[in-house]
Motif scaffolding. Structure first.
Motif, short mmCIF file in Angstrom:
data_model
loop_
_atom_site.label_atom_id
_atom_site.label_comp_id
_atom_site.label_asym_id
_atom_site.label_seq_id
_atom_site.Cartn_x
_atom_site.Cartn_y
_atom_site.Cartn_z
N SER A 17 0.83 -1.22 0.00
CA SER A 17 0.00 0.00 0.00
C SER A 17 0.86 1.25 0.00
O SER A 17 0.57 2.22 -0.72
N GLN A 18 1.92 1.26 0.80
CA GLN A 18 2.80 2.43 0.87
C GLN A 18 3.53 2.64 -0.45
O GLN A 18 3.66 3.76 -0.93
N ALA A 19 4.01 1.56 -1.04
CA ALA A 19 4.72 1.66 -2.32
C ALA A 19 3.78 2.13 -3.43
O ALA A 19 4.14 2.97 -4.25
N ALA A 20 2.57 1.61 -3.43
CA ALA A 20 1.58 2.01 -4.43
C ALA A 20 1.26 3.49 -4.31
O ALA A 20 1.20 4.20 -5.32
N LEU A 21 1.05 3.96 -3.10
CA LEU A 21 0.75 5.36 -2.87
C LEU A 21 1.89 6.25 -3.36
O LEU A 21 1.65 7.25 -4.05
N ALA A 22 3.10 5.87 -3.05
CA ALA A 22 4.27 6.66 -3.47
C ALA A 22 4.42 6.68 -4.99
O ALA A 22 4.89 7.66 -5.56
N ALA A 23 4.01 5.59 -5.64
CA ALA A 23 4.13 5.50 -7.10
C ALA A 23 2.90 6.04 -7.82
O ALA A 23 2.88 6.10 -9.04
N GLY A 24 1.88 6.41 -7.07
CA GLY A 24 0.68 6.98 -7.69
C GLY A 24 -0.21 5.97 -8.38
O GLY A 24 -0.88 6.29 -9.37
N ILE A 25 -0.20 4.73 -7.89
CA ILE A 25 -1.07 3.70 -8.45
C ILE A 25 -1.84 3.05 -7.30
O ILE A 25 -1.51 3.26 -6.13
N THR A 26 -2.82 2.25 -7.63
CA THR A 26 -3.60 1.61 -6.58
C THR A 26 -2.84 0.41 -6.02
O THR A 26 -1.95 -0.15 -6.68
N ARG A 27 -3.21 0.02 -4.81
CA ARG A 27 -2.60 -1.14 -4.16
C ARG A 27 -2.83 -2.39 -5.01
O ARG A 27 -1.92 -3.21 -5.20
N LYS A 28 -4.03 -2.53 -5.52
CA LYS A 28 -4.38 -3.69 -6.34
C LYS A 28 -3.49 -3.77 -7.59
O LYS A 28 -2.99 -4.83 -7.94
N THR A 29 -3.29 -2.62 -8.23
CA THR A 29 -2.44 -2.58 -9.42
C THR A 29 -1.00 -2.92 -9.06
O THR A 29 -0.35 -3.71 -9.75
N TYR A 30 -0.51 -2.35 -7.95
CA TYR A 30 0.86 -2.64 -7.52
C TYR A 30 1.04 -4.13 -7.25
O TYR A 30 2.03 -4.73 -7.69
N LEU A 31 0.09 -4.72 -6.56
CA LEU A 31 0.18 -6.15 -6.27
C LEU A 31 0.16 -6.99 -7.54
O LEU A 31 0.86 -8.00 -7.64
N ARG A 32 -0.60 -6.57 -8.52
CA ARG A 32 -0.61 -7.28 -9.81
C ARG A 32 0.76 -7.21 -10.47
O ARG A 32 1.22 -8.19 -11.06
N TYR A 33 1.40 -6.05 -10.38
CA TYR A 33 2.75 -5.92 -10.94
C TYR A 33 3.71 -6.85 -10.21
O TYR A 33 4.53 -7.52 -10.84
N GLU A 34 3.63 -6.89 -8.88
CA GLU A 34 4.51 -7.76 -8.10
C GLU A 34 4.26 -9.23 -8.39
O GLU A 34 5.17 -10.04 -8.35
N GLU A 35 3.02 -9.58 -8.66
CA GLU A 35 2.67 -10.98 -8.94
C GLU A 35 2.93 -11.35 -10.40
O GLU A 35 2.88 -12.52 -10.78
N GLY A 36 3.17 -10.35 -11.23
CA GLY A 36 3.42 -10.59 -12.64
C GLY A 36 2.16 -10.84 -13.44
O GLY A 36 2.21 -11.39 -14.53
N THR A 37 1.01 -10.43 -12.90
CA THR A 37 -0.26 -10.67 -13.60
C THR A 37 -0.83 -9.41 -14.24
O THR A 37 -1.84 -9.50 -14.93
N GLY A 38 -0.19 -8.28 -14.02
CA GLY A 38 -0.70 -7.03 -14.58
C GLY A 38 0.23 -6.45 -15.62
O GLY A 38 1.44 -6.62 -15.55
N ARG A 39 -0.35 -5.81 -16.61
CA ARG A 39 0.44 -5.12 -17.64
C ARG A 39 0.82 -3.75 -17.11
O ARG A 39 -0.04 -2.98 -16.68
N VAL A 40 2.09 -3.45 -17.16
CA VAL A 40 2.58 -2.19 -16.62
C VAL A 40 2.49 -1.10 -17.68
O VAL A 40 3.02 -1.25 -18.78
N LYS A 41 1.81 -0.04 -17.34
CA LYS A 41 1.73 1.11 -18.24
C LYS A 41 3.03 1.89 -18.14
O LYS A 41 3.68 1.93 -17.09
N LEU A 42 3.41 2.53 -19.23
CA LEU A 42 4.66 3.26 -19.28
C LEU A 42 4.73 4.32 -18.18
O LEU A 42 5.76 4.45 -17.50
N ALA A 43 3.67 5.05 -17.97
CA ALA A 43 3.67 6.11 -16.95
C ALA A 43 3.93 5.53 -15.57
O ALA A 43 4.69 6.10 -14.77
#
Length: 69
Positions: A17-43
């Protein structure tokens, strides 16, 4: 990318949650990135690299050199 994100976050002692907030994305999106299940947008990739002070290439696993030039 997921391994690098998790390592960097844990090194800083942050929750997802803290990392997501600092990066300006949602916790759910951040966790998807960490799990490798989400597509990372360039921004988001740019914000994460800035936040973790590393290159986008390092986050993506294209290089093992963490430091920015």
């Amino acid at each position: 990318m997921q391994t690098r994100l998790k390592e960097l976050r844990q090194e800083r002692g942050l929750t997802p949650s803290q990392a997501a907030l600092a990066a300006g994305i949602t916790r759910k999106t951040y966790l998807r990135y960490e799990e490798g299940t989400g597509r990372v947008k360039l921004a988001a990739l740019v914000r994460l690299a800035d936040f973790y002070a590393c290159s986008m290439e390092y986050l993506l696993g294209h290089t093992d050199i963490r430091e920015l030039p």
